[in-house]
Design a protein around this motif. Sequence first.
Motif, short mmCIF file in Angstrom:
data_model
loop_
_atom_site.label_atom_id
_atom_site.label_comp_id
_atom_site.label_asym_id
_atom_site.label_seq_id
_atom_site.Cartn_x
_atom_site.Cartn_y
_atom_site.Cartn_z
N PRO A 180 0.82 -1.21 0.00
CA PRO A 180 0.00 0.00 0.00
C PRO A 180 0.86 1.27 0.00
O PRO A 180 1.77 1.41 0.83
N GLY A 181 0.57 2.15 -0.92
CA GLY A 181 1.27 3.43 -0.96
C GLY A 181 2.67 3.37 -1.54
O GLY A 181 3.34 4.41 -1.64
N LYS A 182 3.13 2.20 -1.92
CA LYS A 182 4.50 2.06 -2.43
C LYS A 182 4.52 2.04 -3.96
O LYS A 182 3.57 1.59 -4.60
N ALA A 230 2.73 1.48 -16.93
CA ALA A 230 3.31 1.32 -15.59
C ALA A 230 2.75 2.35 -14.62
O ALA A 230 2.60 2.07 -13.43
N THR A 231 2.40 3.52 -15.12
CA THR A 231 1.79 4.53 -14.26
C THR A 231 0.37 4.12 -13.88
O THR A 231 -0.04 4.24 -12.71
N LYS A 232 -0.39 3.62 -14.84
CA LYS A 232 -1.76 3.17 -14.55
C LYS A 232 -1.78 2.05 -13.52
O LYS A 232 -2.69 1.97 -12.70
N SER A 233 -0.77 1.19 -13.55
CA SER A 233 -0.73 0.06 -12.62
C SER A 233 -0.11 0.42 -11.27
O SER A 233 -0.10 -0.41 -10.35
N GLY A 234 0.42 1.63 -11.15
CA GLY A 234 1.01 2.06 -9.89
C GLY A 234 2.49 1.77 -9.76
O GLY A 234 3.11 2.12 -8.75
N ASN A 256 8.70 5.58 0.45
CA ASN A 256 7.80 4.63 -0.21
C ASN A 256 8.08 4.43 -1.69
O ASN A 256 7.29 3.83 -2.40
N VAL A 257 9.22 4.95 -2.17
CA VAL A 257 9.60 4.83 -3.58
C VAL A 257 10.95 4.15 -3.68
O VAL A 257 11.90 4.54 -2.99
#
Length: 417
Positions: A180-182, A230-234, A256-257
Amino acid sequence: MKPKNLFNVIAATLLAGLLATTSTEAQTQKKITLLTWNLPVYGEKIAAWTKEFNQKYPDIQVEWIDKKGTEWATFYQAQVAAGTPPDVVNIQGTLWAEYAAEDRLLDLTPYLAKDPAFKARFSPGALDLWSTGGKTWLAPWYFSKTLLFANKALMKASGIDAMPRSFDELMADAAKVKGPGKSGLLTTNFDWLYWPLFRMNGVEILDPGMHKAAFNTPAGLSTLTKLSEATKSGVVNNISWTGRWVEPNSAFAAGNVAFYMAPTSALFWAASKADWVDEKGVEVVELPGLYATPNNHGLGVSKTTKYPEAAVELLKIATSDKWQTVLAESFSVVTLNRNVDAAVQEKMRVESPLKAKALELTTRNLDKMTGYLKTAKDARVKDIFWTEVQPVLLGQGDPKAALGKAQDRIDRELGRP
């Protein structure tokens, strides 16, 4: 003539002479102006430059003006329109290419040739960053470029045991980050700072002559499509395409990145906000292919200056070992003065090994700069491309159509006088 009238005539004559003398002195007062870019805290040091300058040119006053980045160009253009451009200018990015094309800048090449020690103080390839057509328009002042920063703890937790060596490895490793959030990858986006992601796949912005767009290729489409998906999938943090400076830096500092592609200065910003951002918590390397986008500041001289020799002397003082050491130690920056950078990095290896490594990497491979268009139309090309591509990166629109439209618009723009 009566004595009273005679006295009045004499007094009036003396006063007229005094006023004329004062007016002449005012008109002949020698002055050069120095315009800097968002450095209000550096006034004390610039005053010291002036003192050193006046030892050689005691009859020339130096007026220092500093403007925020959002105000600098407007102020400069207003001064040009008024016929009073600053004599010495601190210019960021590629704005210098626009001003050189408009014949506003003095070619520094003869001054560098006349003073070999002045030329030799700069790192190999440094002057090339501000050169076109065999002419050098600015001298290096301070410099930063995109590097790849990694959260070691998040890499370990995600099963990533080495830094990526290609775009595909970077994306594959970023996809391993879960929770979550990563997110796996974050980039800064302004001033073409994201372009190494395209260039490591062989995608250029313009053709070598800078007459037409060159990004609308199968490799360009593939890169844009992969980043969008990749952006759409997070996997790629969407702040990459919406944030400017504080937002992406804060996201990385939050821990978190996994991978952050940003200028050297972004790492130092994050380190000031998070205790874990040090040599134990962060790895720093050059990007795959060694490509990087510069975020650079140089010093130039207006072609219309009345005192070119004096203005160039101020450049020499500003870029000297003495004052570049002060600048580097004050702001933890690379100066591209080879002696200064080596000495400061050596000192910093004890005080802050992560900073020292980041700065050392920043001085390497200056011939691998990308996203750096030496053309007066850089800003326009940049805006057109970003306008068409940003929605796609955020999951809206078709990648192929966006590249096609960007190509058409840019080709029309480049075709105009």
